[in-house]
Scaffold this motif. Structure first.
Motif, mmCIF file in Angstrom:
data_model
loop_
_atom_site.group_PDB
_atom_site.id
_atom_site.type_symbol
_atom_site.label_atom_id
_atom_site.label_comp_id
_atom_site.label_asym_id
_atom_site.label_seq_id
_atom_site.Cartn_x
_atom_site.Cartn_y
_atom_site.Cartn_z
ATOM 1 N N GLY A 252 0.760 -1.237 0.000
ATOM 2 C CA GLY A 252 0.000 0.000 0.000
ATOM 3 C C GLY A 252 0.787 1.281 0.000
ATOM 4 O O GLY A 252 0.184 2.349 0.187
ATOM 5 N N ALA A 253 2.094 1.253 -0.206
ATOM 6 C CA ALA A 253 2.886 2.478 -0.331
ATOM 7 C C ALA A 253 4.318 2.076 -0.645
ATOM 8 O O ALA A 253 5.028 1.587 0.230
ATOM 9 N N THR A 254 4.731 2.285 -1.887
ATOM 10 C CA THR A 254 6.062 1.850 -2.273
ATOM 11 C C THR A 254 6.626 2.792 -3.327
ATOM 12 O O THR A 254 5.903 3.619 -3.902
ATOM 13 N N ALA A 255 7.917 2.675 -3.578
ATOM 14 C CA ALA A 255 8.560 3.437 -4.640
ATOM 15 C C ALA A 255 8.002 2.996 -5.991
ATOM 16 O O ALA A 255 7.455 1.897 -6.120
ATOM 17 N N PRO A 256 8.123 3.846 -7.018
ATOM 18 C CA PRO A 256 7.574 3.478 -8.327
ATOM 19 C C PRO A 256 8.086 2.148 -8.872
ATOM 20 O O PRO A 256 7.376 1.473 -9.618
ATOM 21 N N ASP A 257 9.324 1.764 -8.489
ATOM 22 C CA ASP A 257 9.857 0.483 -8.971
ATOM 23 C C ASP A 257 9.673 -0.647 -7.959
ATOM 24 O O ASP A 257 10.220 -1.730 -8.118
ATOM 25 N N GLY A 258 8.861 -0.386 -6.919
ATOM 26 C CA GLY A 258 8.695 -1.379 -5.860
ATOM 27 C C GLY A 258 8.034 -2.665 -6.303
ATOM 28 O O GLY A 258 8.169 -3.703 -5.648
ATOM 29 N N GLY A 259 7.301 -2.635 -7.401
ATOM 30 C CA GLY A 259 6.633 -3.844 -7.865
ATOM 31 C C GLY A 259 7.555 -4.857 -8.507
ATOM 32 O O GLY A 259 7.195 -6.033 -8.631
ATOM 33 N N LEU A 260 8.759 -4.414 -8.896
ATOM 34 C CA LEU A 260 9.651 -5.319 -9.617
ATOM 35 C C LEU A 260 10.118 -6.489 -8.758
ATOM 36 O O LEU A 260 10.351 -7.582 -9.273
ATOM 37 N N MET A 261 10.226 -6.283 -7.441
ATOM 38 C CA MET A 261 10.623 -7.386 -6.568
ATOM 39 C C MET A 261 9.539 -8.456 -6.508
ATOM 40 O O MET A 261 9.834 -9.653 -6.427
ATOM 41 N N PHE A 262 8.270 -8.046 -6.590
ATOM 42 C CA PHE A 262 7.190 -9.034 -6.619
ATOM 43 C C PHE A 262 7.214 -9.822 -7.921
ATOM 44 O O PHE A 262 6.920 -11.017 -7.942
ATOM 45 N N VAL A 263 7.551 -9.145 -9.001
ATOM 46 C CA VAL A 263 7.688 -9.845 -10.279
ATOM 47 C C VAL A 263 8.769 -10.909 -10.182
ATOM 48 O O VAL A 263 8.591 -12.050 -10.627
ATOM 49 N N GLU A 264 9.888 -10.543 -9.564
ATOM 50 C CA GLU A 264 10.986 -11.507 -9.401
ATOM 51 C C GLU A 264 10.563 -12.670 -8.513
ATOM 52 O O GLU A 264 10.890 -13.838 -8.795
ATOM 53 N N ALA A 265 9.836 -12.392 -7.452
ATOM 54 C CA ALA A 265 9.354 -13.463 -6.581
ATOM 55 C C ALA A 265 8.423 -14.401 -7.344
ATOM 56 O O ALA A 265 8.474 -15.625 -7.171
ATOM 57 N N TYR A 266 7.566 -13.828 -8.189
ATOM 58 C CA TYR A 266 6.680 -14.659 -9.012
ATOM 59 C C TYR A 266 7.495 -15.546 -9.941
ATOM 60 O O TYR A 266 7.220 -16.739 -10.081
ATOM 61 N N ARG A 267 8.521 -14.978 -10.564
ATOM 62 C CA ARG A 267 9.356 -15.758 -11.481
ATOM 63 C C ARG A 267 10.086 -16.878 -10.755
ATOM 64 O O ARG A 267 10.352 -17.933 -11.327
ATOM 65 N N GLN A 268 10.412 -16.638 -9.466
ATOM 66 C CA GLN A 268 11.090 -17.670 -8.682
ATOM 67 C C GLN A 268 10.120 -18.698 -8.096
ATOM 68 O O GLN A 268 10.543 -19.647 -7.428
ATOM 69 N N GLY A 269 8.835 -18.496 -8.306
ATOM 70 C CA GLY A 269 7.851 -19.472 -7.863
ATOM 71 C C GLY A 269 7.467 -19.391 -6.409
ATOM 72 O O GLY A 269 6.919 -20.355 -5.869
ATOM 73 N N VAL A 270 7.720 -18.247 -5.761
ATOM 74 C CA VAL A 270 7.396 -18.135 -4.332
ATOM 75 C C VAL A 270 6.254 -17.153 -4.074
ATOM 76 O O VAL A 270 5.980 -16.804 -2.927
ATOM 77 N N LEU A 271 5.587 -16.691 -5.137
ATOM 78 C CA LEU A 271 4.454 -15.767 -4.983
ATOM 79 C C LEU A 271 3.218 -16.398 -5.622
ATOM 80 O O LEU A 271 2.914 -16.163 -6.791
ATOM 81 N N PRO A 272 2.462 -17.195 -4.856
ATOM 82 C CA PRO A 272 1.296 -17.879 -5.426
ATOM 83 C C PRO A 272 0.022 -17.042 -5.411
ATOM 84 O O PRO A 272 -1.002 -17.482 -5.937
ATOM 85 N N ILE A 273 0.050 -15.876 -4.753
ATOM 86 C CA ILE A 273 -1.131 -15.007 -4.702
ATOM 87 C C ILE A 273 -0.862 -13.740 -5.508
ATOM 88 O O ILE A 273 0.274 -13.433 -5.846
ATOM 89 N N ARG A 274 -1.924 -13.008 -5.816
ATOM 90 C CA ARG A 274 -1.788 -11.778 -6.587
ATOM 91 C C ARG A 274 -1.391 -10.613 -5.672
ATOM 92 O O ARG A 274 -1.674 -10.636 -4.468
ATOM 93 N N VAL A 275 -0.779 -9.594 -6.253
ATOM 94 C CA VAL A 275 -0.380 -8.417 -5.483
ATOM 95 C C VAL A 275 -0.735 -7.149 -6.254
ATOM 96 O O VAL A 275 -0.427 -7.021 -7.444
ATOM 97 N N HIS A 276 -1.401 -6.229 -5.557
ATOM 98 C CA HIS A 276 -1.610 -4.880 -6.069
ATOM 99 C C HIS A 276 -0.522 -3.978 -5.487
ATOM 100 O O HIS A 276 -0.290 -3.979 -4.269
ATOM 101 N N VAL A 277 0.117 -3.212 -6.327
ATOM 102 C CA VAL A 277 1.203 -2.323 -5.909
ATOM 103 C C VAL A 277 0.716 -0.881 -5.992
ATOM 104 O O VAL A 277 0.279 -0.430 -7.053
#
Length: 562
Positions: A252-277
């Protein structure tokens, strides 16, 4: 509850002849579709990541093919997936790994300043000298001392480690003497606008810092988390949230590039739920003024942007929330004390205008009613200069919203997002200390909102309090404090309306009502399964209903049996 089968036998036959058999069928359940007050079914068919049919067990079973997986829910109740409509994912994972837990009951065990000091001293004994020690969650109103720890208290834990601890609200912190020295905070330090360095009568800083303009002077010195730390925290928090039935979380409050870490987590297979940034409003405004754009989030739709998030005030339980009338009881010398804004009203309105004109949705933190006035002024001014139909701007927390402010929200299509668990965790202190009985009874005015048929959100603001969606529902239905006091009986709402606050309306807030929020053919198969039907459960037992399964895009991401 009256049963309605949403898919007729004829339609099921047409579906069966026109397309392949479903991948998964969930059956032997009560399906609360939330498409109307009485709509329910028994089974769901899923193909890929979408729901393809909803109806009776026998009708949906007729769609099965030899490869269809059948999952017997053993009488459980299926709901649209729970949506964390305002929180700070994955902070609970970071705190669990890196912070000392300083919460008091009913969350933690701290009952005194001495308990806090002992917990920090124990961490100091395990930490090399010179390294930072961080703690989080202390509540000055829930310890016997009834005060904030000071720099001198934290010095008892260690003078060889810089120590920095956060208030449960997230809007105050305390630093020990070494941390203050490293930050250059002295008696001569000026007071920043929108924050405060608390000082003794002789001007000596006590170590207590209010709001980011003051807190950041120490907070900016803290060691940053590594990418590995963040991935670990995301994995931890994702498991925690999935076990609570959350299918979409929020940062609920992050830097403009803060979503990229969630993308990386998804690619690594450790983010099974959705995230709104939600990128920070000021950063989005600056980016917009320079002609820039937010980074692309390439994660198969699992990580997406939401509103631009700003702040109009702080926390009422920290006495930094901005009110139109004085606090009921406080330690400030001025009996007229009513908190303060985080930003000048016109400066906030200018930021809102810039981001609104760029086409973004905006969410502004406003707890006190004076802050909510500033937020609505900014929204209304922006809309008058550049009308945007269906902007769906949001007031986050909206804690002390007045009736006239609800009228303005209704007229402007503004969504209130209530941190309604305040009635449980802080209800008694609002009643006795912060607001007094009359205003406390009106906090998070959900029934007034339902009367206006205005969509509203219910949230936990995790990590402020634990992620417990069914406790959110329980609190909206019962409005009981942790001490057993009713906090505004006339603001109670029904179970179904409370459930919509974490499903249907939460999807609407994010412009996702065509994909989430109800159980219908064509929508994403994001589903939460409960052990019992909340509509038929004793209202006092709602918080105790267990989650048995969580599905995201048709995939089982949590099972209580595993």
């Amino acid at each position: 509850m009256r049963f309605i089968a949403f898919v007729s036998v004829a339609l099921l036959g047409a579906l069966g002849s026109a397309r392949a058999a479903p991948d998964v069928i969930l059956h032997n359940a009560t399906v609360l579709t939330l498409t109307s007050q009485t709509a329910s079914a028994e089974a769901i068919a899923i193909t890929g990541d979408r729901i393809t049919a909803v109806g009776t067990d026998s009708d949906v079973a007729a769609l099965a093919g030899p490869e269809t997986e059948r999952i017997d829910l053993q009488g459980g109740t299926v709901l649209p997936g729970f949506i964390d409509a305002h929180g700070h994912f994955p902070s609970s994972g970071l705190i669990a790994k890196h912070f000392v837990d300083l919460n008091s009951p009913p969350i933690g065990v701290m009952t005194s300043v001495d308990d806090i000091v002992a917990a920090l001293a124990d961490r100091a004994a395990q930490t090399p000298a010179g390294e930072w020690i961080q703690g989080r969650g202390y509540d000055d109103t829930l310890i016997v001392d009834m005060r904030h720890p000071t720099r001198w208290d934290l010095d008892r834990a260690s003078t060889e480690h810089p120590i920095y601890i956060g208030h449960i609200s997230g809007h105050l912190s305390v630093a020990n003497s070494l941390a203050l020295e490293l930050a250059g905070i002295t008696a001569a330090s000026p007071q920043p606008f929108g924050g405060k360095i608390q000082k003794n009568g002789d001007g000596t800083p006590t170590g207590v810092l209010e709001e980011p303009p003051a807190m950041g002077q120490v907070g900016d010195l803290l060691p940053t988390f590594t990418d590995a730390d963040m991935i670990e925290a995301i994995a931890f928090a994702a498991r925690e949230y999935a076990a609570m039935g959350i299918t979409t979380a929020q940062q609920g409050a992050t830097a403009p590039d803060g979503g990229l870490m969630f993308v990386e987590a998804y690619r690594q297979g450790v983010l099974p739920i959705r995230v709104h940034v939600w990128p920070v409003l000021a950063a989005v405004a600056a980016l917009t003024e320079k002609g820039g754009a937010l980074p692309v989030l390439d994660a198969d739709g699992m990580v997406t942007y939401g509103a631009a998030k700003g702040f109009a005030d702080g926390s009422i339980q920290g006495y930094t929330g901005y009110l139109s009338q004085p606090y009921h009881s406080h330690s400030h010398a001025d009996p007229r004390y009513r908190g303060y804004p985080r930003m000048d009203r016109d400066a906030l309105a200018a930021q809102i205008k810039t981001v609104h004109e760029a086409g973004y949705q905006i969410a502004l933190h406003g707890n006190g009613d004076a802050a909510i006035d500033d937020v609505l002024y900014g929204f209304e001014r922006a809309q008058s200069l550049r009308p945007r139909p269906d902007a769906r701007h949001i007031v986050i927390h909206a804690q002390m919203t007045r009736e006239d402010q609800l009228d303005r929200m209704q007229a402007g299509g503004v969504i209130p997002s209530y941190f309604n668990l305040h009635t449980y965790y802080w209800g008694d202190r609002h009643w006795d200390l912060f607001m007094g009985p009359d205003r406390a009874a009106r906090m998070s005015p959900t029934a007034s909102t339902v009367t206006r048929e205005l969509p509203f959100i219910l949230h936990a603001d995790t990590p402020v309090v634990p992620m417990e969606p069914m406790r959110i529902v329980w609190a909206a239905v019962n409005r009981l404090s942790s001490g057993g006091r009713v906090i505004g009986a006339d603001q109670r709402i029904s179970v179904l309306e409370a459930l919509k606050g974490i499903t249907t309306y939460a999807a609407y807030q994010a412009f996702e009502e065509n994909d989430k929020g109800t159980i219908e053919a064509g929508k994403l198969a994001d589903l939460t399964v409960l052990a019992r039907n909340p509509v038929e459960t004793d209202p006092m037992a709602l918080a105790d209903i267990a989650v048995t399964h969580t599905f995201v895009g048709g995939k089982l991401v949590y099972s209580a049996a595993e």
